[in-house]
Scaffold this motif. Structure first.
Motif, mmCIF file in Angstrom:
data_model
loop_
_atom_site.group_PDB
_atom_site.id
_atom_site.type_symbol
_atom_site.label_atom_id
_atom_site.label_comp_id
_atom_site.label_asym_id
_atom_site.label_seq_id
_atom_site.Cartn_x
_atom_site.Cartn_y
_atom_site.Cartn_z
ATOM 1 N N ALA A 35 0.463 11.373 -10.342
ATOM 2 C CA ALA A 35 1.073 10.460 -9.395
ATOM 3 C C ALA A 35 0.422 10.536 -8.029
ATOM 4 O O ALA A 35 0.564 9.641 -7.213
ATOM 5 C CB ALA A 35 2.568 10.769 -9.254
ATOM 6 N N ALA A 36 -0.313 11.609 -7.725
ATOM 7 C CA ALA A 36 -0.906 11.753 -6.409
ATOM 8 C C ALA A 36 -2.152 10.901 -6.299
ATOM 9 O O ALA A 36 -2.889 10.690 -7.249
ATOM 10 C CB ALA A 36 -1.255 13.216 -6.152
ATOM 11 N N SER A 37 -2.433 10.408 -5.095
ATOM 12 C CA SER A 37 -3.589 9.569 -4.865
ATOM 13 C C SER A 37 -3.836 9.517 -3.380
ATOM 14 O O SER A 37 -3.014 9.928 -2.568
ATOM 15 C CB SER A 37 -3.343 8.156 -5.402
ATOM 16 N N HIS A 38 -5.016 9.005 -2.990
ATOM 17 C CA HIS A 38 -5.299 8.851 -1.575
ATOM 18 C C HIS A 38 -4.469 7.707 -1.019
ATOM 19 O O HIS A 38 -4.354 6.654 -1.627
ATOM 20 C CB HIS A 38 -6.787 8.560 -1.363
ATOM 21 N N PRO A 39 -3.894 7.876 0.170
ATOM 22 C CA PRO A 39 -3.068 6.813 0.736
ATOM 23 C C PRO A 39 -3.905 5.617 1.152
ATOM 24 O O PRO A 39 -5.072 5.743 1.507
ATOM 25 C CB PRO A 39 -2.416 7.481 1.957
ATOM 26 N N VAL A 40 -3.293 4.453 1.095
ATOM 27 C CA VAL A 40 -3.929 3.231 1.561
ATOM 28 C C VAL A 40 -3.650 3.094 3.043
ATOM 29 O O VAL A 40 -2.520 3.268 3.489
ATOM 30 C CB VAL A 40 -3.359 2.003 0.806
ATOM 31 N N GLU A 41 -4.679 2.799 3.841
ATOM 32 C CA GLU A 41 -4.481 2.652 5.268
ATOM 33 C C GLU A 41 -3.573 1.471 5.545
ATOM 34 O O GLU A 41 -3.666 0.435 4.901
ATOM 35 C CB GLU A 41 -5.824 2.446 5.968
ATOM 36 N N LEU A 42 -2.713 1.637 6.542
ATOM 37 C CA LEU A 42 -1.768 0.595 6.897
ATOM 38 C C LEU A 42 -2.516 -0.686 7.236
ATOM 39 O O LEU A 42 -3.423 -0.692 8.060
ATOM 40 C CB LEU A 42 -0.916 1.033 8.091
ATOM 41 N N GLY A 43 -2.141 -1.764 6.585
ATOM 42 C CA GLY A 43 -2.732 -3.063 6.875
ATOM 43 C C GLY A 43 -3.988 -3.360 6.075
ATOM 44 O O GLY A 43 -4.497 -4.463 6.137
ATOM 45 N N SER A 44 -4.510 -2.395 5.326
ATOM 46 C CA SER A 44 -5.715 -2.657 4.548
ATOM 47 C C SER A 44 -5.351 -3.017 3.124
ATOM 48 O O SER A 44 -4.387 -2.509 2.570
ATOM 49 C CB SER A 44 -6.621 -1.419 4.536
ATOM 50 N N PRO A 45 -6.094 -3.948 2.490
ATOM 51 C CA PRO A 45 -5.759 -4.347 1.119
ATOM 52 C C PRO A 45 -6.159 -3.279 0.118
ATOM 53 O O PRO A 45 -6.992 -2.427 0.388
ATOM 54 C CB PRO A 45 -6.599 -5.620 0.923
ATOM 55 N N TRP A 46 -5.547 -3.340 -1.054
ATOM 56 C CA TRP A 46 -5.996 -2.512 -2.167
ATOM 57 C C TRP A 46 -7.360 -3.041 -2.584
ATOM 58 O O TRP A 46 -7.634 -4.231 -2.521
ATOM 59 C CB TRP A 46 -5.004 -2.600 -3.321
ATOM 60 N N GLY A 47 -8.239 -2.154 -2.990
ATOM 61 C CA GLY A 47 -9.591 -2.588 -3.324
ATOM 62 C C GLY A 47 -10.218 -1.658 -4.340
ATOM 63 O O GLY A 47 -9.526 -0.934 -5.064
ATOM 64 N N PRO A 48 -11.576 -1.632 -4.398
ATOM 65 C CA PRO A 48 -12.262 -0.827 -5.403
ATOM 66 C C PRO A 48 -11.917 0.654 -5.330
ATOM 67 O O PRO A 48 -11.828 1.330 -6.355
ATOM 68 C CB PRO A 48 -13.746 -1.075 -5.084
ATOM 69 N N THR A 49 -11.732 1.187 -4.100
ATOM 70 C CA THR A 49 -11.407 2.609 -3.989
ATOM 71 C C THR A 49 -9.926 2.871 -4.232
ATOM 72 O O THR A 49 -9.520 4.007 -4.463
ATOM 73 C CB THR A 49 -11.791 3.146 -2.604
ATOM 74 N N HIS A 50 -9.095 1.830 -4.154
ATOM 75 C CA HIS A 50 -7.661 1.934 -4.409
ATOM 76 C C HIS A 50 -7.271 0.790 -5.343
ATOM 77 O O HIS A 50 -6.705 -0.203 -4.905
ATOM 78 C CB HIS A 50 -6.860 1.860 -3.114
ATOM 79 N N PRO A 51 -7.609 0.890 -6.631
ATOM 80 C CA PRO A 51 -7.340 -0.226 -7.553
ATOM 81 C C PRO A 51 -5.863 -0.530 -7.671
ATOM 82 O O PRO A 51 -5.015 0.350 -7.491
ATOM 83 C CB PRO A 51 -7.913 0.274 -8.886
#
Length: 285
Positions: free
Chosen positions: A3-19
């Motif tokens: 369940a752990a993962s790198h957080p997505v920066e506020l305001g940035s879209p999900w992308g290749p590094t955060h599928p």
């Protein structure tokens, strides 16, 4: 699946590094009175008022919303939907508890709340209960396209319930958008997610019709798989899963938004020269 993962920066879209997370489904393990449809997206309690505990098929990813819409209610029972997270693997349970509260929670590693509008907020350190119970957004932010919760942003469009198209749907839809209807009203949309922190813990948030209710629980083990829990309890009879888009909206969604903003209300969509499938998508989804 961790369940752990790198957080997505506020305001940035999900992308290749955060599928984007995969579509949500109900687990094959559930309460004795629950029937899940073949698609795994609708759960119905077929009798009584209990034995309605359901789980997500997979652990949630950080920031992923397990979103359900209340489809059917049943008169004669006292109590409503319960929602939360568990670090217990549903497949490992010797039996599914009759109730999420208190039975599942008493097993440990589970955080479940009865759905109400205000008491689910946990005050932060130095914050009073009154401050914690304050609305998470002023009315002026209702038009914001994204709901921002800690380090995540989630498109607001599908988080908000919508009435069935009818004579008063344009009025009812405004009530869902303003979140003034009872949170357990038919067609309300309720979601749960968790937001991890660098110290290895996470906060659980509950969303009601596009409004973040604030942290409902703190200190969850972010490194462990966390499954969603939905208890189809008492007056709530049937719920269905609503799938979200986390990255850039699809062309279909963008078309729907443009069409919806160009008409007085959804009933006017029938008068447009558009394919029937697109009309239905704009009216019902």
């Amino acid at each position: 699946m961790a369940a752990a993962s790198h957080p997505v920066e506020l305001g940035s879209p999900w992308g290749p590094t955060h599928p984007e997370p995969p579509p949500t489904r109900f687990h094959r393990v559930h309460g004795a009175n629950i029937r899940v449809d073949p698609s795994g997206t609708r759960a119905t309690r077929i009798e009584s008022f209990a034995h309605g505990v359901c789980f997500s098929r997979e652990p949630l990813a950080p920031g992923q919303v397990f979103l359900v819409e209340i489809e059917e209610k049943e008169l004669g029972w006292c109590g409503h939907l319960r929602l939360g997270l568990t670090a217990l693997d549903p497949a490992s349970l010797a039996f599914v508890p009759e109730f999420s509260l208190p039975d599942l929670v008493s097993l440990g590693h589970s955080w479940v709340f009865a759905i109400t509008r205000h008491h689910n907020r946990v005050p932060r350190e130095g914050q009073s209960e009154a401050e914690a119970a304050a609305p998470s957004r002023p009315p002026g932010l209702l038009v914001e396209p994204y709901l921002c919760i800690e380090q995540f942003r989630i498109p607001r469009d599908r988080l908000v319930g919508r009435s069935r198209p009818g004579l008063y749907s344009h009025l009812l839809d405004q009530l869902y958008e303003l979140n003034v209807l009872p949170p357990t009203a038919r067609r309300s949309r309720l979601g749960v997610l968790f937001c991890p922190h660098p110290n290895g813990t996470a906060d659980m948030h509950i969303i009601i019709n596009g409004e973040d209710m604030g942290p409902s629980a703190r200190g969850l083990p972010a490194a462990q798989p966390l499954y969603a829990v939905v208890d189809v309890f008492a007056s709530t009879k049937s719920v269905r899963l609503v799938q979200l888009e986390y990255g850039l909206p699809s062309l279909q969604t963008l078309c729907r938004l443009v069409i919806q903003r160009s008409v007085v209300h959804r009933l006017a969509i029938d008068g447009l020269h558009l394919p029937r499938g697109l009309k239905d998508f704009c009216k019902y989804e």
